[in-house]
Design an enzyme around this catalytic site. Structure first.
Site, PDB file in Angstrom:
ATOM      1  N   PRO A 116       0.828  -1.211   0.000  1.00  0.00           N
ATOM      2  CA  PRO A 116       0.000   0.000   0.000  1.00  0.00           C
ATOM      3  C   PRO A 116       0.862   1.261   0.000  1.00  0.00           C
ATOM      4  O   PRO A 116       1.879   1.323   0.683  1.00  0.00           O
ATOM      5  CB  PRO A 116      -0.784  -0.123   1.316  1.00  0.00           C
ATOM      6  CG  PRO A 116      -0.753  -1.573   1.641  1.00  0.00           C
ATOM      7  CD  PRO A 116       0.568  -2.061   1.145  1.00  0.00           C
ATOM      8  N   GLU A 117       0.438   2.225  -0.803  1.00  0.00           N
ATOM      9  CA  GLU A 117       1.153   3.496  -0.851  1.00  0.00           C
ATOM     10  C   GLU A 117       0.164   4.616  -0.556  1.00  0.00           C
ATOM     11  O   GLU A 117      -0.970   4.372  -0.131  1.00  0.00           O
ATOM     12  CB  GLU A 117       1.840   3.661  -2.199  1.00  0.00           C
ATOM     13  CG  GLU A 117       2.919   2.598  -2.423  1.00  0.00           C
ATOM     14  CD  GLU A 117       3.779   2.865  -3.648  1.00  0.00           C
ATOM     15  OE1 GLU A 117       3.838   4.025  -4.099  1.00  0.00           O
ATOM     16  OE2 GLU A 117       4.384   1.914  -4.161  1.00  0.00           O
ATOM     17  N   LYS A 145       2.510   7.593   4.514  1.00  0.00           N
ATOM     18  CA  LYS A 145       1.825   6.303   4.550  1.00  0.00           C
ATOM     19  C   LYS A 145       1.286   5.979   5.940  1.00  0.00           C
ATOM     20  O   LYS A 145       0.977   4.828   6.236  1.00  0.00           O
ATOM     21  CB  LYS A 145       2.784   5.208   4.093  1.00  0.00           C
ATOM     22  CG  LYS A 145       3.366   5.434   2.706  1.00  0.00           C
ATOM     23  CD  LYS A 145       4.345   4.323   2.362  1.00  0.00           C
ATOM     24  CE  LYS A 145       5.250   4.711   1.209  1.00  0.00           C
ATOM     25  NZ  LYS A 145       6.224   3.662   0.905  1.00  0.00           N
ATOM     26  N   TYR A 172      -7.505 -12.030   9.570  1.00  0.00           N
ATOM     27  CA  TYR A 172      -6.286 -11.227   9.531  1.00  0.00           C
ATOM     28  C   TYR A 172      -6.441  -9.905  10.290  1.00  0.00           C
ATOM     29  O   TYR A 172      -5.542  -9.067  10.267  1.00  0.00           O
ATOM     30  CB  TYR A 172      -5.878 -10.933   8.083  1.00  0.00           C
ATOM     31  CG  TYR A 172      -5.626 -12.175   7.257  1.00  0.00           C
ATOM     32  CD1 TYR A 172      -4.505 -12.973   7.487  1.00  0.00           C
ATOM     33  CD2 TYR A 172      -6.514 -12.552   6.254  1.00  0.00           C
ATOM     34  CE1 TYR A 172      -4.276 -14.112   6.729  1.00  0.00           C
ATOM     35  CE2 TYR A 172      -6.293 -13.694   5.490  1.00  0.00           C
ATOM     36  CZ  TYR A 172      -5.176 -14.466   5.735  1.00  0.00           C
ATOM     37  OH  TYR A 172      -4.951 -15.599   4.996  1.00  0.00           O
ATOM     38  N   ARG A 199       0.544 -10.160   6.271  1.00  0.00           N
ATOM     39  CA  ARG A 199       1.949 -10.551   6.398  1.00  0.00           C
ATOM     40  C   ARG A 199       2.640  -9.990   7.636  1.00  0.00           C
ATOM     41  O   ARG A 199       3.812 -10.212   7.847  1.00  0.00           O
ATOM     42  CB  ARG A 199       2.710 -10.151   5.124  1.00  0.00           C
ATOM     43  CG  ARG A 199       2.198 -10.871   3.878  1.00  0.00           C
ATOM     44  CD  ARG A 199       3.059 -10.606   2.677  1.00  0.00           C
ATOM     45  NE  ARG A 199       4.421 -11.069   2.866  1.00  0.00           N
ATOM     46  CZ  ARG A 199       5.415 -10.853   1.991  1.00  0.00           C
ATOM     47  NH1 ARG A 199       5.159 -10.180   0.881  1.00  0.00           N
ATOM     48  NH2 ARG A 199       6.625 -11.295   2.226  1.00  0.00           N
ATOM     49  N   LYS A 234      21.223  17.303  -4.414  1.00  0.00           N
ATOM     50  CA  LYS A 234      21.161  15.886  -4.069  1.00  0.00           C
ATOM     51  C   LYS A 234      21.965  15.047  -5.060  1.00  0.00           C
ATOM     52  O   LYS A 234      21.555  14.863  -6.197  1.00  0.00           O
ATOM     53  CB  LYS A 234      19.705  15.405  -4.035  1.00  0.00           C
ATOM     54  CG  LYS A 234      18.799  16.190  -3.093  1.00  0.00           C
ATOM     55  CD  LYS A 234      19.192  15.981  -1.639  1.00  0.00           C
ATOM     56  CE  LYS A 234      18.215  16.673  -0.716  1.00  0.00           C
ATOM     57  NZ  LYS A 234      18.559  16.493   0.714  1.00  0.00           N
ATOM     58  N   ASN A 277       7.253   2.673  -4.298  1.00  0.00           N
ATOM     59  CA  ASN A 277       7.886   2.166  -5.505  1.00  0.00           C
ATOM     60  C   ASN A 277       7.088   2.438  -6.776  1.00  0.00           C
ATOM     61  O   ASN A 277       7.617   2.940  -7.760  1.00  0.00           O
ATOM     62  CB  ASN A 277       8.135   0.663  -5.353  1.00  0.00           C
ATOM     63  CG  ASN A 277       9.074   0.133  -6.416  1.00  0.00           C
ATOM     64  OD1 ASN A 277      10.214   0.567  -6.527  1.00  0.00           O
ATOM     65  ND2 ASN A 277       8.597  -0.812  -7.200  1.00  0.00           N
TER      66      ASN A 277
END
Length: 223
Positions: free
Chosen positions: A2-3, A60, A107, A126, A167, A186
């Site tokens: 999840p993002e 997040k 879960y 997980r 940077k 990602n």
């Protein structure tokens, strides 16, 4: 995993269906890997009887503003999700709990029933998620860094361009750094770089101003 979009969708769903309602029941899994820094019973006692004032997010991380502290916070990890009974909430497809599964889900790490019979739970298949209980989410807590949120607090474009010029790191690695911008993971990084036509390994400081502005625009659009 999840993002930002999934966490924001969860926040909006909680805000729409649960804000202003009192928690009358709470069941917390005995899972100290996920329930971090507080026992299951302590978390249950802290929530029951409280009213959900608002659902808030940075990067997040999601947390519930109750009518009095402490406040529960949720980091979704790899497979965390908010499920509201009878409500379609956008979830990460690979790890989401099916609407046809048992309720509450096996879960479930935190299950809540509100005073109008609305029920929701935080699930994690997980066990990489983290649920914490904090006295004050605005006073220097470690999980909320000082970087701007990619959706809500992105700095002005000129400031963004200037920061990239300093940077000396691959641009994708920089975008994934939650200390630089909160909330980009990602797939968002890959998408914004693709849309901006920038190679993920290009050093940030080597980008032209035009490329930086294009990247900024794509971050705003994708998130």
């Amino acid at each position: 995993m999840p993002e930002l979009p999934e966490v924001e969708a969860a926040r909006r769903a909680i805000e729409e269906h649960c804000a202003g309602k009192r928690i009358c029941e709470c069941s917390v899994a005995d899972d100290p890997k996920v329930i971090d820094g507080v026992s299951a019973s302590e978390l249950e006692v802290a929530l029951v009887g409280k009213t959900i004032v608002a659902a808030l997010r940075k990067g997040k991380n999601l947390w519930l503003r109750l009518d009095s502290p402490p406040f529960p916070t949720f980091h979704f990890g790899m497979t965390g999700a908010i499920c509201i009974k009878g409500v379609a909430v956008t979830k990460y497809v690979r790890s989401s709990v099916s609407d046809s599964d048992e309720w509450p889900s096996k879960y479930s790490k935190v299950f809540v029933k509100l005073d109008d019979s609305v029920e929701f739970c935080f699930t994690d298949k997980r066990r990489f998620a983290r649920v914490r209980l904090l006295k004050d989410v605005h006073s220097g807590i470690s999980f909320l860094n000082e970087s701007p949120d990619a959706l809500l607090e992105l700095v002005p474009v000129d400031e963004f361009v200037e920061s990239l010029s300093k940077k000396k790191i691959a641009i994708k690695a920089l975008l994934l750094d939650q200390g630089f911008i909160s909330g980009i993971g990602n797939w968002i990084a890959d998408e914004v770089l693709y849309q901006a036509k920038i190679h993920p390994l290009q050093i940030a400081s080597s980008l032209t101003k035009e490329s930086c502005k294009s990247l900024y625009k794509c971050i705003r659009e994708v998130t």
